[in-house]
Design a protein around this motif. Structure first.
Motif, PDB file in Angstrom:
ATOM      1  N   LEU A 161       0.836  -1.190   0.000  1.00  0.00           N
ATOM      2  CA  LEU A 161       0.000   0.000   0.000  1.00  0.00           C
ATOM      3  C   LEU A 161       0.877   1.249   0.000  1.00  0.00           C
ATOM      4  CD1 LEU A 161      -2.661  -1.191   2.599  1.00  0.00           C
ATOM      5  CD2 LEU A 161      -2.761  -1.322   0.109  1.00  0.00           C
ATOM      6  N   PRO A 162       0.436   2.298  -0.695  1.00  0.00           N
ATOM      7  CA  PRO A 162       1.240   3.516  -0.763  1.00  0.00           C
ATOM      8  C   PRO A 162       1.366   4.195   0.594  1.00  0.00           C
ATOM      9  CG  PRO A 162      -0.911   3.858  -1.773  1.00  0.00           C
ATOM     10  CD  PRO A 162      -0.813   2.402  -1.478  1.00  0.00           C
ATOM     11  N   VAL A 163       2.482   4.902   0.792  1.00  0.00           N
ATOM     12  CA  VAL A 163       2.723   5.565   2.080  1.00  0.00           C
ATOM     13  C   VAL A 163       2.449   7.062   2.013  1.00  0.00           C
ATOM     14  CG1 VAL A 163       4.402   3.876   2.885  1.00  0.00           C
ATOM     15  CG2 VAL A 163       5.184   5.816   1.510  1.00  0.00           C
ATOM     16  N   ARG A 164       2.252   7.576   0.769  1.00  0.00           N
ATOM     17  CA  ARG A 164       1.952   8.995   0.597  1.00  0.00           C
ATOM     18  C   ARG A 164       0.588   9.168  -0.046  1.00  0.00           C
ATOM     19  NH1 ARG A 164       6.666  12.660  -1.884  1.00  0.00           N
ATOM     20  NH2 ARG A 164       4.964  14.149  -1.529  1.00  0.00           N
ATOM     21  N   LYS A 165      -0.119  10.222   0.348  1.00  0.00           N
ATOM     22  CA  LYS A 165      -1.458  10.486  -0.187  1.00  0.00           C
ATOM     23  C   LYS A 165      -1.403  10.728  -1.699  1.00  0.00           C
ATOM     24  CE  LYS A 165      -2.622  12.714   4.216  1.00  0.00           C
ATOM     25  NZ  LYS A 165      -1.310  13.089   4.748  1.00  0.00           N
TER      26      LYS A 165
END
Length: 541
Positions: A416-420
């Motif tokens: 899952l991505p860590v930045r919006k």
């Protein structure tokens, strides 16, 4: 004559003093030139650092990147390679002839082994300049002084820092100081074979919501696993990871309402009731032949994954990254699965509640970009330019955290991505197609090393999967970021293995854990034993 000699002596003395002053001024000037204040403007900061390096005769800066994990997560090291290319491009555009060269991309499968290797080689100056690994190791590395405190550097880059999800930033801290930046995260899920479930009448369409509401618990998992085994629908009822209780299996502690850390005392916790119930579930599954008793020593590639993808189990405790790993590794009778097959064969839910009244959970293990406290030591004038090399290393992990780099990693690895901003890019169909065709401005080395992974994993089905599991982060737990946690996790591992093999009862295993803690002065000082083994507790209920 005496007067002439005296005058000559005075002249020579004044000459020496003047020479020293001039030299001092030059040294001061050099030191001043070697200082770069970070402004938060990456281009400006990179150019300033490049000029200092160039002025000091540095034409090449060498760094190495170490990472670990599943086969599809190679951007953990190649993200650094791409960051170097992007900084080199800035320098080239601004007439700076200095260049970053990544001399080594060291990537291994076991993050535990990678940590041990880093621990042994860092004091010798032989560890990677960049180290990507689980956040659980960050406190001990920070405590030893093996990684860089980047708090002050990061204060200039608040716009970037604030785009990371807050819980992941907290996982990058120790004693309130920032020691790295989040690289990825994930959710752990309960996979369910749809075809096996259909044979025994288990409705997988309604299952995720039942798990969410706490209606489907581990007693239900046991019931259906037993039915699948006894009906001949499958060989096993449940499969899970090998080799370590952390992180997958400690979900049981949270699923049974337990805890691992007391924020008030700042100590680790052995929650006896929750640990006992966890070990009892493992023991019961193994005694009834639903879970291999020697699973902790199984081989990932030869036993665990083939058993899952070949439909020889109903349930598997796994991670979101399995979804794409099954599409790149030849686990299914000598070949990899197609995205359509993974979607057709596997349902997925949160990790179910331990029993009625408890809540479902998942566990995330963020991986963190960490910088060796000796980063850049292999380069010229390291002692004079240490601060410059360290700031350059920091800007490299800022650049490696570019949203597009993070999005590429998420899509091809199932993390899952860590930045919006990266989360938004995953939804971009045009970008997905460009990635599929590698029609992106990336370092040739990066393209070469992700080419085969991209070919097999970049698919709307996989993007949909990432979107579907994102809600699970609302239920996530993190293992405690405590220097003694890895040692406690090792004791849990031994206890699980002995319980599964039938060498200990769950009660004996709990007592074993307590004895091992009390025998270790550091653990005894840092771990609280809370609660008692519950009386008359039954499983399944």
């Amino acid at each position: 004559m005496k007067l002439i000699r005296l005058s000559l002596v005075i002249f020579l003395i004044l000459g020496v003093i003047a020479s020293g002053c001039i030299r001092g001024v030059k040294e001061t000037a050099t030191q001043t030139t070697a200082e770069v204040q970070l402004t938060g403007n990456l281009t400006k900061d990179v150019v300033a650092i490049g000029k200092v390096l160039e002025q000091n005769g540095i034409s090449e800066v060498k760094f190495s990147a170490w990472g670990s994990g599943d086969p599809n997560s190679v951007m953990r090291v190649y993200g650094i390679v791409e960051a170097a290319r992007r900084i080199n491009k800035i320098w080239e555009e601004n007439g700076i002839k200095t260049k970053i060269v990544i001399t080594d991309t060291h990537y291994v499968s076991s993050f535990q082994d990678a940590y041990k290797e880093y621990l042994s080689k860092q004091p010798l100056g032989q560890a990677g300049d960049f180290f990507v690994n689980s956040y659980v190791y960050l406190p001990s590395l920070a405590d030893e002084g093996y990684i860089l405190d980047i708090t002050d550097y990061a204060s200039a880059y608040k716009d970037v820092i604030n785009d990371f999800y807050p819980s992941l930033l907290e996982a990058s801290k120790y004693n309130g100081r920032l020691y790295g930046l989040p690289q990825d995260t994930e959710a752990r899920v309960l996979y369910v074979r749809k075809d096996v479930a259909a044979k025994i009448g288990l409705d997988v369409n309604t299952l995720p919501e039942k798990v969410k509401r706490g209606e489907f618990t581990w007693s239900d998992v046991y019931y259906w696993a037993k039915k699948a085994k006894e009906s001949g629908a499958t060989e096993w009822g449940l499969i899970h990871r090998k080799g370590s209780a952390h992180p997958d299996l400690i979900q049981f502690i949270f699923a049974f309402g337990g805890k691992l850390y007391d924020p008030n005392s700042k100590k680790l916790v052995v929650d006896v009731p929750a640990v006992y119930k966890w070990l009892y579930v493992e023991w019961k599954f193994a005694r009834d032949g639903l879970l291999p008793k020697d699973i902790m020593s199984w081989d990932w590639a030869k036993q665990i994954h083939p058993t899952i993808v070949e439909g020889k189990t109903l349930f598997d405790i796994g991670g979101t990254w399995y979804w794409t790993e099954w599409q790149t590794k030849h686990y299914y009778y000598g070949r990899a699965l197609k995205p359509e097959e993974v979607k057709e064969w596997f349902a997925y839910t949160l990790f179910p509640a331990g029993e009625k009244g408890d809540k479902p959970v998942t566990l995330s293990q963020p991986f963190i970009w960490m910088i060796n406290s000796k980063a850049g030591a292999q380069n010229p004038k390291y002692n004079e330019l240490k601060d410059v090399y360290h700031k350059l290393a920091f800007l490299m992990i800022i650049k490696a955290s570019d949203p597009d780099i993070n999005a590429i990693h998420s899509i091809i690895s199932g993390h899952l991505p860590v930045r919006k901003k990266a989360a938004e890019l995953i939804k971009d169909e045009k970008r997905l197609n460009n990635l599929k065709n590698l029609n992106l401005d990336l370092d040739p080395t990066v393209k070469k090393n992700i080419k085969d992974i991209v070919k097999k994993t970049v698919n709307p089905i996989n993007a949909e999967f990432l979107a579907n599991v994102s809600y699970m982060l609302e239920y996530t737990h993190l293992a405690p970021a405590h220097p003694e946690y890895p040692a406690l996790a090792d004791i849990f591992t031994d206890a699980v293995d002995k319980t599964l093999r039938g060498e200990m009862t769950p009660k004996d295993a709990v007592n074993y854990i307590i004895q091992k803690i009390n025998a270790d002065p550091e653990l005894k000082e840092n771990v609280e034993i809370q609660g008692e083994i519950p009386k008359n507790w039954k499983f399944p209920q």
